[in-house]
Write a protein that holds these residues in place. Structure first.
Motif, PDB file in Angstrom:
ATOM      1  N   ASP B   6      62.512 -39.562  50.011  1.00 27.18           N
ATOM      2  CA  ASP B   6      61.396 -40.081  49.221  1.00 27.18           C
ATOM      3  C   ASP B   6      61.094 -39.145  48.060  1.00 27.18           C
ATOM      4  N   SER B   7      60.521 -39.682  47.045  1.00 28.36           N
ATOM      5  CA  SER B   7      60.198 -38.894  45.857  1.00 28.36           C
ATOM      6  C   SER B   7      58.696 -38.900  45.645  1.00 28.36           C
ATOM      7  N   LEU B   8      58.137 -37.766  45.401  1.00 29.36           N
ATOM      8  CA  LEU B   8      56.714 -37.677  45.083  1.00 29.36           C
ATOM      9  C   LEU B   8      56.594 -37.651  43.565  1.00 29.36           C
ATOM     10  N   LEU B   9      56.093 -38.698  43.003  1.00 36.80           N
ATOM     11  CA  LEU B   9      55.981 -38.742  41.546  1.00 36.80           C
ATOM     12  C   LEU B   9      54.654 -38.129  41.111  1.00 36.80           C
ATOM     13  N   CYS B  10      54.706 -37.403  40.074  1.00 36.40           N
ATOM     14  CA  CYS B  10      53.478 -36.819  39.536  1.00 36.40           C
ATOM     15  C   CYS B  10      52.980 -37.703  38.401  1.00 36.40           C
ATOM     16  N   ALA B  11      51.696 -37.825  38.331  1.00 38.30           N
ATOM     17  CA  ALA B  11      51.088 -38.779  37.419  1.00 38.30           C
ATOM     18  C   ALA B  11      51.251 -38.379  35.950  1.00 38.30           C
ATOM     19  N   TYR B  24      59.807 -34.936  43.326  1.00 42.89           N
ATOM     20  CA  TYR B  24      60.236 -34.088  44.433  1.00 42.89           C
ATOM     21  C   TYR B  24      61.047 -34.905  45.427  1.00 42.89           C
ATOM     22  N   THR B  25      62.080 -34.286  45.959  1.00 41.31           N
ATOM     23  CA  THR B  25      62.875 -34.911  47.012  1.00 41.31           C
ATOM     24  C   THR B  25      62.713 -34.069  48.275  1.00 41.31           C
ATOM     25  N   PRO B  31      61.281 -28.541  56.231  1.00 41.07           N
ATOM     26  CA  PRO B  31      60.083 -28.970  55.494  1.00 41.07           C
ATOM     27  C   PRO B  31      60.099 -28.486  54.041  1.00 41.07           C
ATOM     28  N   ILE B  32      61.111 -28.949  53.311  1.00 42.51           N
ATOM     29  CA  ILE B  32      61.251 -28.505  51.924  1.00 42.51           C
ATOM     30  C   ILE B  32      61.077 -29.699  50.997  1.00 42.51           C
ATOM     31  N   LYS B  33      60.676 -29.433  49.766  1.00 45.15           N
ATOM     32  CA  LYS B  33      60.723 -30.480  48.752  1.00 45.15           C
ATOM     33  C   LYS B  33      61.264 -29.871  47.469  1.00 45.15           C
ATOM     34  N   VAL B  34      62.204 -30.574  46.905  1.00 45.94           N
ATOM     35  CA  VAL B  34      62.996 -30.039  45.802  1.00 45.94           C
ATOM     36  C   VAL B  34      62.574 -30.731  44.505  1.00 45.94           C
ATOM     37  N   ASP B  66      54.805 -28.954  36.903  1.00 45.90           N
ATOM     38  CA  ASP B  66      54.064 -29.852  37.792  1.00 45.90           C
ATOM     39  C   ASP B  66      52.598 -29.835  37.371  1.00 45.90           C
ATOM     40  N   PRO B  67      52.104 -30.951  36.827  1.00 51.18           N
ATOM     41  CA  PRO B  67      50.734 -30.937  36.309  1.00 51.18           C
ATOM     42  C   PRO B  67      49.698 -30.712  37.410  1.00 51.18           C
TER      43      PRO B  67
END
Lengths: 563, 563
Positions: B6-11, B24-25, B31-34, B66-67
């Motif tokens: 999954d990807s965490l999109l920043c606004a 982020y992936t 427990p990592i996010k890239v 990352d805002p």
């Protein structure tokens, strides 16, 4: 250092900056004098048993760096080459042709349309003034030193006029020198000589004036361009070219189809052989030294090109392709190739056979379209040689590093040793804004493998037309590439240049480093800005400005016990 | 495009400029996010049977892009990696060590001095969070696409965490990641991965402040530096490094002998093993990820070095040489190598074995001094591996194009596959002011042949310390070099990047070209300046800004009958 030739030293010199002056070396066979830039070194460096207190540099700047020259852009440079040919009875004034509006000179042509090319003379075993000129130029007054030095276990010989002649006769090198460009200082393009670079200038419909383009041409020579191509496509194309030619000490190349297209208001379908032929003659009489002609793109190759990522990226190629498709006929630059050569040989215009199907992207590199055309370029080479026309072959384009060697090998195999003249290649597609660096990377490798001339690329590539600052950047990074390739090929002159630079570096002779660099003024400025007040602005400080006095490795070397 | 993660999109996003955002992936094992930069394309491009309406880019900028990140240079970045290791019972707080004055974290060390290196875990067949992190990073979310595509008749596989582990276990790749640099986003250096670049920063006695150096470090990451070396030699060396480490998302390298020399007031003869050892531990506790250590320069090699054109140009090398000569004793970095490794393995600091005898001029390239040392570097590699210490080998220097391949081959032959990390090589000595280009030329060739990381060179090389603008220039041209080498090595991810760029170019999608370039802001600016008023500032005009509407080859392609 003795040279066997006398040098005319010029008293004052500002063009090059401090410590350099214009010198001339006279020919022993012909009434020629070859200009060079002499760098006066602050120390004497002993290299391979010779002392060097000065170093003569190959110089493309022509009379502009001679303080005694009378420069008047509206009249142009002196027609020096005319006097070299006074005893030659094979040229005559071209009838029904107006004299140059700038210098009043009547254009010439060959008597009875017989060849007057350097290749023609070379094959008759004649050493022309142009051949002696380039021999002196290539040696940089270092004949005696070259004879005695050996590098990397190879021994080298100085370039003799006879060697130049033999290379031209074999088609392995060309001396582009139109009989109507008497302002020219001859130079040679071939893999057994210094790698050369070309700078493109020229306005487009989107802007820039005649004055700007002339200034760019002179500016390009000032920084080291060996030839200049005028790629103007806007209005005033004839007059712009006249100004550039009359003021250019280096060969001028053009792509005549650009002017032909202007004559039919940009409608490719309306081009005709007759209109194109007349454009060739118009430019021949003005003095263009080499023409890019896209004779190798055949109608059979178009389907392969249509499948590509970026199709046809050559402007000339896309014009011809459009014409072929519209008329469903073969490229007239191919079918009329013999007639083209008959024109070129009577003015001594070299043909740079255009690579209309060069790859415009990494994905298209070394594909069927490109190599099909290259095979045709090889066939056309032999045909041009039948007419004694000097030939070079244009090459890519965009090519990844791993496919560059194949390009060089194919060109050698297919084109019979004719010089290769390439744009880049660019080694990636994503370097917009940095395509000058991109091109220098691919160009250095290709030239190391035998490519004879690199067409520069500026930081504006893919984005816009170059300004003066872009021209300078483009020329300097491609001089760097060409010089690095000369080193790789084992050129003793290039090797000596680096050896002097490093000797100056090791002995903290900052002024010698500045003068031996590609950009003395720029380097001087960077160094001055980097030297802080507290240490004084003394360019002879005995430490490197990067590391400061305590961490200077070279200083430590020299302080070492037992050293 | 599906990624399996999954990807965490920043606004919101300003850091990258328009059309890009941080994504982020997540890992599936840890427990990592890239983080990556996602470019939203203006069109959908179909490439190898997949539609691309966006493109994820490898991103070195860390939380700065990352805002939602809370950036406070005085406190540093979040200590994310600490949470990855919570269940690991092999580290403990280092006793008698003060917490970081910036974030209050207590430095750690291995329990009972046992190895805690990535190589140690890899050899035990453990996939660490760091290994999974780099695998995700290298793939750029393109796993599914890579599985299906074949380029130049080769088929490729995505990078798996297990492949990363096996490469690290074999010593062919390293993940520099000190347990005391928890702010780090892991990355990998090895010839079977993307080519990486390092940016050198650091003040000298001649100027620049802590703030300036921290800003340069962040600035270098912003433009794409994969690691940063802090080469500070002036005062405040400890505090400068603390600030850089606490704010750096990329590995930090140092040359510890520089600080050791400061501790003896610049007098090389007064260096001792004990003082050097304490410096290593001081820096280890701060979190330095790799050390350049000049263990390979032996007293026997000094006579060959003394005969050179430019002697020893490595700062560290010249310090050691001076010490050896003064005491007439063998290099203590060689004699104490096992003790050095025992320190490094307890913090997981990689060793970058320094090439003290790298050639500093074309005349010295590939000489006896250089290759003698390289042989010793190979012997030391095996010794370091006995301690599970990760190793890379430093390389030249100044090398002409024709001798570059020999450098790579010798390194492979002598150093057992350990990654090669080189400065340039510079392919000529005369390019002062343009040594960034000079280095990119040699670096592209060497990296194409297998060199794993290129140390950048800036336009200030040989002249002064780089300013922010120089750092940007140096990083961008070496990103270009690294990317071009990736293309040459057949990287499908690099190839896709170029294919998208050229597809955008061919369809006049100017914004996509800007965003896919190495320098979107710079390219946007050049293009805007090149687009004349009369044609409007519309970046979606259907012709190229170089040639104008009538001479645009790509426009002609698309107008062609039968197309």
């Amino acid at each position: 250092m003795t040279t066997g030739s006398d040098s005319l030293l010029c008293a004052e010199q500002n063009f090059y900056g401090p410590d350099s002056e214009k010198i001339y070396t006279s020919g022993s066979m012909h009434p020629i004098k070859v200009g060079m830039r002499k760098i006066n070194l602050s120390k004497t460096y002993r290299i391979h048993d010779r002392d060097f207190s000065f170093f003569p540099l190959y110089d493309t700047s022509g009379p502009y760096s001679d303080p005694s020259a009378d420069i008047n852009l509206a009249k142009g440079l002196p027609c020096t080459r005319d006097s070299w040919h006074e005893q030659r009875n094979d040229v005559e004034p071209a009838p029904s042709t107006a004299p140059s509006p700038m210098n009043g000179r009547q254009p010439k042509r060959a008597v009875q349309a017989s060849p007057v090319t350097q290749m023609h003379y070379a094959r008759k075993r004649v050493v022309t003034p142009e051949m002696e000129y380039v021999a002196i130029r290539e040696n940089q007054q270092l004949e005696a030193w070259i004879e005695t030095c050996s590098l990397n276990k190879n021994s080298f010989k100085p370039v003799t006029p006879e060697f130049v002649r033999d290379e031209v006769a074999a088609g392995r090198a060309i001396i582009p020198a139109n009989i109507n460009h008497p302002e020219l200082e001859p130079m040679i393009i071939g893999k057994n000589f210094r790698v050369k670079i070309n700078a493109n200038i020229g306005n487009s419909a989107l802007g820039s004036s005649i004055e700007e383009e002339v200034e760019k041409a002179v500016w390009a020579c000032r920084w080291g361009a060996d030839t200049v191509m005028d790629l103007s496509t806007g209005s005033n194309i004839h007059t712009t070219r006249e100004w550039i030619l009359r003021n250019s000490p280096v060969p001028i190349g053009t792509v005549p189809i650009y002017q032909a297209l202007e004559k039919v208001d940009g409608i490719a379908e309306e081009l005709t052989w007759e209109l194109y032929r007349d454009t060739l003659i118009e430019q021949a009489l003005q003095g263009v030294d080499y023409f890019t002609i896209h004779s190798g793109i055949l109608i059979d190759y178009l389907p392969a090109a249509a499948k590509r990522t970026t199709g046809i990226v050559s402007r000339g190629g896309s014009i011809i392709a459009k014409w072929c498709r519209a008329h469903n006929r073969e490229n007239f630059l191919y079918t009329r190739f013999d007639e083209i050569c008959e024109i070129l040989r009577t003015y001594d215009i070299a043909i740079s056979i255009g690579d209309a199907l060069r790859p415009g992207s990494i994905a298209d590199a070394n594909d069927q379209a490109q190599f099909s055309e290259l095979k045709t370029l090889g066939e056309l080479t032999l045909k041009a040689w039948e007419h004694d026309v000097q030939v070079m072959i244009e090459g890519p384009g965009h090519v990844p590093m791993n496919l560059i060697a194949e390009n060089m090998q194919k060109q050698i195999d297919l084109c019979h040793g004719a010089p290769f003249y390439t744009l880049g290649p660019l080694v990636t597609d994503i370097a917009a804004g940095y395509d000058h660096v991109n091109s220098a990377i691919g160009g250095t490798l290709l030239a190391s493998l035998g490519c004879a001339m690199l067409c520069y690329v500026t930081p504006k590539e893919h984005l816009g037309l170059p300004e003066k600052g872009d021209v300078r950047e483009g020329v300097i990074v491609h001089k760097l590439a060409a010089h690095a390739a000369d080193l790789a090929k084992g050129s003793p002159v290039a090797w000596l240049h680096d050896k002097l630079m490093s000797s100056a570096r090791y002995s903290f002779a900052w002024n010698d480093q500045f003068n031996l660099s590609l950009d003395p003024a720029g380097v001087r400025k960077i160094h001055a800005e980097s030297t802080p007040e507290q240490n004084g602005k003394n360019a002879e400080d005995n430490f490197c400005t990067m590391c400061g006095p305590n961490f200077c490795s070279m200083k430590k070397n020299q302080e070492m016990p037992g050293k």
